[in-house]
Design an enzyme around this catalytic site. Structure first.
Site, PDB file in Angstrom:
ATOM      1  N   GLU A  89       0.825  -1.204   0.000  1.00  0.00           N
ATOM      2  CA  GLU A  89       0.000   0.000   0.000  1.00  0.00           C
ATOM      3  C   GLU A  89       0.861   1.257   0.000  1.00  0.00           C
ATOM      4  O   GLU A  89       1.927   1.285   0.598  1.00  0.00           O
ATOM      5  CB  GLU A  89      -0.925   0.006   1.219  1.00  0.00           C
ATOM      6  CG  GLU A  89      -1.908  -1.146   1.221  1.00  0.00           C
ATOM      7  CD  GLU A  89      -2.729  -1.208   2.490  1.00  0.00           C
ATOM      8  OE1 GLU A  89      -2.864  -0.168   3.159  1.00  0.00           O
ATOM      9  OE2 GLU A  89      -3.226  -2.300   2.823  1.00  0.00           O
ATOM     10  N   CYS A 323      -3.695   1.344   7.112  1.00  0.00           N
ATOM     11  CA  CYS A 323      -2.573   0.559   6.616  1.00  0.00           C
ATOM     12  C   CYS A 323      -2.777  -0.936   6.836  1.00  0.00           C
ATOM     13  O   CYS A 323      -3.010  -1.384   7.950  1.00  0.00           O
ATOM     14  CB  CYS A 323      -1.289   1.014   7.309  1.00  0.00           C
ATOM     15  SG  CYS A 323       0.189   0.383   6.489  1.00  0.00           S
TER      16      CYS A 323
END
Length: 368
Positions: A89, A323
């Site tokens: 990510e 996250c």
């Protein structure tokens, strides 16, 4: 691919240092290799010119967009595919910032983090880290890069420092706008001052209590919070950039007045900024955000007592893209439906004690 390997390939194709820097600069800035007023036919070696189309394609394939998720705060979370099919990510932040990943997965195992649930899958090569910046710059301007995504940068130190050097030179990013985030590792404090590019430093503190920190960050180096702060202060004074301390506020765990008092003793007068980040709630994790009023109160108390503190929000909460969450969904483990992960029993007991303390009459409860 490592950046050092890429440089070696360019030299093998006949590039001199000027040619090499041009190729790397255009790549890191997401510009085509044909960019510029001078025709490449007029000054690049033929062997290098002929190899450029295939090289551009190879570099572009290092990090490709799998999905994008807009946040109401102006952020954009990117799920990024690597060339081998792994996913990491990156987050485009408001005000031209970018958060990048340095590993697929993470070995630290922070109990409040989705990324650490799978452990470390593999290291990212330095070129894969820079490729995230190039990918993001094809979407919007990036003038700040923080190494706070998936992974612990200190566990991939050579690759991260190689990426930082390129981004701080050919990548055109000011050195203080490159932020190396770590749970704390002696190697970081040894290596960062030696580099050509010296980034700003962010240290994940999360508590002033060594035993509690060992529970929250089970595989972080066993540095006492005071040791971590002392090492951070030395680096801050050497570079001229204040240390950023990160503190994930968790309801009933590290949001008590005792922590505020200890933080004042630890950080008052230091060349530092404390970033308080309320826990990004995930149903599959056995933690909660503190009430907004409490988070605001903690920030006000710290600022009144000589600790520069800011209350920040984790980007992407409104799209459940904190996250590790995007990657979890991609792997078929929706974090909202994931099997709950209980906090260690000691943390649950502390949360219970805190809750019981809050129910005391006002004249019995301690305050700062």
């Amino acid at each position: 691919m490592r950046i050092a390997q890429l440089r070696h390939r360019l030299r093998a194709l006949g590039a001199n240092p000027q040619h090499e820097e041009r190729v790397l600069r255009l790549w890191a800035n997401a510009l085509p290799q044909s960019h510029g007023r001078r025709r490449i036919e007029d000054w690049l070696p033929r062997t290098l010119r002929e190899a450029l189309p295939a090289l551009e394609a190879e570099l572009a394939a290092l990090a490709t967009l799998r999905s994008a998720h807009d946040g109401e705060d102006g952020s954009e979370r990117l799920l990024v595919s690597l060339a081998d099919g792994q996913a990491v990510e990156a987050v485009l932040l408001p005000r031209e910032g970018l958060c990048v990943s340095t590993q697929a997965g993470c070995a630290v195992g922070c109990v409040f983090c989705m990324t650490g649930r799978d452990g470390l899958i593999r290291q990212l090569a330095s070129a894969e880290i820079v490729a995230q910046v190039a990918l993001a710059r094809r979407r919007r301007a990036v003038r700040k890069v923080v190494f706070m995504g998936m992974g612990e940068p200190a566990h991939n130190l050579d690759a991260v420092l190689e990426a930082i050097e390129l981004l701080g030179t050919a990548g055109g990013i000011a050195h203080k706008q490159l932020v190396f985030s770590t749970v704390g590792d002696a190697r970081v404090f040894e290596r960062l001052p030696l580099g050509r590019v010296k980034p700003a430093l962010a240290l994940s503190l999360h508590t002033t209590k060594a035993d509690l920190r060992a529970q929250l960050l089970p595989r972080a180096p066993r540095l006492e919070p005071a040791e971590l702060v002392a090492a951070g202060e030395r680096y801050a004074r050497a570079t001229g950039y204040p240390i950023q301390y990160q503190w994930t506020l968790i309801d009933g765990v590290n949001d008590g007045d005792d922590e505020v008092e200890a933080l004042v003793a630890l950080l008052a007068g230091r060349y530092a900024i404390m970033n308080m980040i309320p826990f990004n709630a995930v149903d599959g994790l056995d933690f909660r955000r503190p009430p907004d009023e409490r988070a605001q109160r903690i920030m006000r108390m710290l600022n009144r007592r000589g600790v520069l503190a800011r209350l920040r929000q984790s980007a992407g909460q409104d799209v459940q893209a904190g996250c590790g969450q995007l990657r979890a969904r991609e792997l078929g483990r929706d974090p909202v439906r994931a099997e709950p992960v209980e906090a260690p029993v000691e943390l649950r007991r502390e949360a219970l004690r805190r809750a019981q303390g809050e129910r005391k009459p006002a004249h019995q409860a301690g305050s700062v």
